[in-house]
Design a protein around this motif. Structure first.
Motif, PDB file in Angstrom:
ATOM      1  N   THR A  71       4.605   5.819  -5.636  1.00 36.95           N
ATOM      2  CA  THR A  71       2.886   4.617  -5.383  1.00 36.95           C
ATOM      3  C   THR A  71       2.190   5.144  -4.536  1.00 36.95           C
ATOM      4  OG1 THR A  71       4.150   2.952  -6.469  1.00 36.95           O
ATOM      5  CG2 THR A  71       2.064   2.513  -5.315  1.00 36.95           C
ATOM      6  N   PHE A  72       0.820   6.068  -5.056  1.00 36.76           N
ATOM      7  CA  PHE A  72      -0.109   6.500  -3.613  1.00 36.76           C
ATOM      8  C   PHE A  72      -1.418   5.830  -3.783  1.00 36.76           C
ATOM      9  CE2 PHE A  72       2.841   9.906  -5.797  1.00 36.76           C
ATOM     10  CZ  PHE A  72       3.004  10.770  -4.702  1.00 36.76           C
ATOM     11  N   THR A  73      -1.353   4.871  -2.839  1.00 38.84           N
ATOM     12  CA  THR A  73      -2.359   3.970  -2.011  1.00 38.84           C
ATOM     13  C   THR A  73      -3.335   4.944  -1.213  1.00 38.84           C
ATOM     14  OG1 THR A  73      -1.189   2.299  -2.503  1.00 38.84           O
ATOM     15  CG2 THR A  73      -3.620   2.203  -1.270  1.00 38.84           C
ATOM     16  N   VAL A  74      -4.214   5.480  -2.454  1.00 42.40           N
ATOM     17  CA  VAL A  74      -5.621   6.972  -2.090  1.00 42.40           C
ATOM     18  C   VAL A  74      -6.422   5.473  -1.548  1.00 42.40           C
ATOM     19  CG1 VAL A  74      -6.665   8.512  -2.458  1.00 42.40           C
ATOM     20  CG2 VAL A  74      -4.604   8.058  -3.420  1.00 42.40           C
ATOM     21  N   THR A 123     -16.729   8.952   5.054  1.00 39.82           N
ATOM     22  CA  THR A 123     -15.874   8.964   5.161  1.00 39.82           C
ATOM     23  C   THR A 123     -15.025   9.963   5.599  1.00 39.82           C
ATOM     24  OG1 THR A 123     -14.771   6.814   4.457  1.00 39.82           O
ATOM     25  CG2 THR A 123     -17.381   6.338   5.522  1.00 39.82           C
ATOM     26  N   CYS A 124     -14.312   9.307   7.171  1.00 37.99           N
ATOM     27  CA  CYS A 124     -12.980  10.796   7.058  1.00 37.99           C
ATOM     28  C   CYS A 124     -12.237   8.847   8.125  1.00 37.99           C
ATOM     29  CB  CYS A 124     -13.448  11.837   7.830  1.00 37.99           C
ATOM     30  SG  CYS A 124     -13.642  11.693   9.545  1.00 37.99           S
ATOM     31  N   PRO A 125     -10.669   9.064   7.634  1.00 34.38           N
ATOM     32  CA  PRO A 125     -10.138   9.976   6.491  1.00 34.38           C
ATOM     33  C   PRO A 125     -10.223   9.555   5.561  1.00 34.38           C
ATOM     34  CG  PRO A 125      -8.456   8.896   7.410  1.00 34.38           C
ATOM     35  CD  PRO A 125      -9.132   8.299   8.097  1.00 34.38           C
ATOM     36  N   VAL A 126      -9.356  10.689   4.110  1.00 33.43           N
ATOM     37  CA  VAL A 126      -9.157  10.742   2.851  1.00 33.43           C
ATOM     38  C   VAL A 126      -7.265  10.175   3.239  1.00 33.43           C
ATOM     39  CG1 VAL A 126      -8.375  10.931   1.043  1.00 33.43           C
ATOM     40  CG2 VAL A 126      -9.873  11.660   1.781  1.00 33.43           C
ATOM     41  N   ARG A 127      -7.428   8.734   3.623  1.00 36.12           N
ATOM     42  CA  ARG A 127      -5.429   8.019   4.092  1.00 36.12           C
ATOM     43  C   ARG A 127      -4.706   8.038   2.770  1.00 36.12           C
ATOM     44  NH1 ARG A 127      -5.247   3.046   6.707  1.00 36.12           N
ATOM     45  NH2 ARG A 127      -4.953   1.400   4.591  1.00 36.12           N
ATOM     46  N   GLU A 128      -3.244   8.558   2.531  1.00 37.15           N
ATOM     47  CA  GLU A 128      -2.549   8.253   0.939  1.00 37.15           C
ATOM     48  C   GLU A 128      -1.332   7.511   1.565  1.00 37.15           C
ATOM     49  OE1 GLU A 128      -2.883  11.020  -1.652  1.00 37.15           O
ATOM     50  OE2 GLU A 128      -3.950  12.303  -0.593  1.00 37.15           O
ATOM     51  N   TYR A 129      -1.049   6.470   1.115  1.00 40.79           N
ATOM     52  CA  TYR A 129      -0.548   5.200   1.959  1.00 40.79           C
ATOM     53  C   TYR A 129       0.887   5.847   0.553  1.00 40.79           C
ATOM     54  CZ  TYR A 129       2.416   1.426   2.786  1.00 40.79           C
ATOM     55  OH  TYR A 129       3.919   0.818   3.289  1.00 40.79           O
ATOM     56  N   GLU A 138      -2.692  14.724   9.208  1.00 48.96           N
ATOM     57  CA  GLU A 138      -1.811  14.040  10.131  1.00 48.96           C
ATOM     58  C   GLU A 138      -0.557  13.231   9.006  1.00 48.96           C
ATOM     59  OE1 GLU A 138      -5.072  12.189  13.969  1.00 48.96           O
ATOM     60  OE2 GLU A 138      -4.408  10.741  11.906  1.00 48.96           O
ATOM     61  N   VAL A 139       0.666  12.932   9.497  1.00 47.24           N
ATOM     62  CA  VAL A 139       0.837  12.535   9.162  1.00 47.24           C
ATOM     63  C   VAL A 139       1.390  10.582  10.021  1.00 47.24           C
ATOM     64  CG1 VAL A 139       2.201  13.413   7.368  1.00 47.24           C
ATOM     65  CG2 VAL A 139       3.135  13.907   9.845  1.00 47.24           C
ATOM     66  N   TRP A 140       1.570   9.816   9.333  1.00 43.88           N
ATOM     67  CA  TRP A 140       1.686   9.238   9.838  1.00 43.88           C
ATOM     68  C   TRP A 140       3.207   7.927   9.689  1.00 43.88           C
ATOM     69  CZ3 TRP A 140      -3.335   5.742   9.166  1.00 43.88           C
ATOM     70  CH2 TRP A 140      -4.419   6.579   9.418  1.00 43.88           C
ATOM     71  N   VAL A 141       3.842   7.314  10.475  1.00 44.75           N
ATOM     72  CA  VAL A 141       4.904   6.609   9.924  1.00 44.75           C
ATOM     73  C   VAL A 141       5.033   5.163  11.105  1.00 44.75           C
ATOM     74  CG1 VAL A 141       7.743   5.767  10.635  1.00 44.75           C
ATOM     75  CG2 VAL A 141       6.657   7.871   9.341  1.00 44.75           C
ATOM     76  N   ASN A 146       8.186   4.344   3.810  1.00 45.62           N
ATOM     77  CA  ASN A 146       6.977   4.472   3.319  1.00 45.62           C
ATOM     78  C   ASN A 146       6.550   5.742   4.607  1.00 45.62           C
ATOM     79  OD1 ASN A 146       7.977   2.457   1.127  1.00 45.62           O
ATOM     80  ND2 ASN A 146       7.286   1.222   2.750  1.00 45.62           N
ATOM     81  N   TRP A 147       5.113   6.357   3.905  1.00 50.91           N
ATOM     82  CA  TRP A 147       4.314   6.793   5.117  1.00 50.91           C
ATOM     83  C   TRP A 147       2.986   6.864   4.426  1.00 50.91           C
ATOM     84  CZ3 TRP A 147       3.501  11.706   3.794  1.00 50.91           C
ATOM     85  CH2 TRP A 147       4.219  12.368   2.208  1.00 50.91           C
ATOM     86  N   PHE A 148       2.566   7.877   5.925  1.00 51.90           N
ATOM     87  CA  PHE A 148       1.053   7.816   5.032  1.00 51.90           C
ATOM     88  C   PHE A 148       0.333   9.586   5.400  1.00 51.90           C
ATOM     89  CE2 PHE A 148       1.087   3.591   6.658  1.00 51.90           C
ATOM     90  CZ  PHE A 148       0.318   2.335   6.255  1.00 51.90           C
TER      91      PHE A 148
END
Length: 214
Positions: free
Chosen positions: A112-115, A94-100, A207-210, A189-191
């Protein structure tokens, strides 16, 4: 009259049905609505709200490097969808690969990276009445997680490859834009969300998310 009501109801459902954006490239990706767009110079920032109760397959990596965390986390999750789960089930990509990203306390401290991989629609009970339970991970460092509440985020998209320095530059830009608004947002923190395999050359989308607060 009845035919008209039924036709209108069908049309309403069709209009409200989720249509994945082009950058999902036909893969399952999380449902959201665009609340509004904001323009800053020649950049557009989307304000999105992601539907609550959507599931992700997640793993946490401690590192000082986004690149290292991405590689380690991706491999764990790829092993899971390749059959490293109870039942040895092959799970669609699936997508995306999301990293927090939760930054560390100092420059030499681990962040701390939550993939996370998005769980396919066929397992998403919040979106699919006939959904089944996703396979349970075989390893303790991989788990199925749920975004319990709607997730509201400011999103800055950009094309091309995304090495660590580019990602950091882009999220810094997003924070600069948000600082000129009256919005309340997560200042720590951001994504980072990536939608493409490494060998896709054109039509790449990152993409970057806040996270936004009410």
């Amino acid at each position: 009259m009845l035919r008209t009501v039924v036709a209108c109801a069908v049309l309403s459902l069709a209009e409200s049905a989720w249509v994945a954006p082009w950058f999902c490239h036909g893969l399952n990706c999380p449902e959201y609505v665009i609340e509004k767009n904001m323009t800053f110079g020649n950049q557009t920032v989307e304000m999105r709200q992601y539907t609550a109760q959507q599931m992700w397959t997640s793993t946490t990596v401690m590192s000082t490097s986004l690149t290292e965390a991405d590689n380690v986390g991706f491999q764990r999750l790829f092993d899971y969808i390749s059959g490293d789960n109870q039942g040895s089930v092959s799970v669609p990509m699936t997508c995306p690969v999301r990293e927090y990203i939760q930054p560390g306390a100092g420059p030499n401290c681990n962040s701390t990276f939550t993939v996370a991989f998005y769980v396919p629609y066929k397992y998403q009970s919040a979106l699919n009445a006939s959904a089944t339970t996703p396979p349970k991970p075989a390893k303790s460092d991989v788990s199925t997680t749920v975004d319990e509440k709607p997730l509201r985020v400011a999103v800055l998209g950009f094309p091309g490859m995304a090495p660590q320095d580019v990602v950091i530059q882009r999220v810094a830009e997003l924070y600069t834009y948000l600082s000129t608004t009256n919005l309340e947002y997560d200042e720590e923190n951001w994504f980072f969300s990536s939608y493409d395999p490494p060998f896709r050359i054109v039509n790449r989308h990152q993409e970057v998310w806040v996270q936004l607060f009410d």
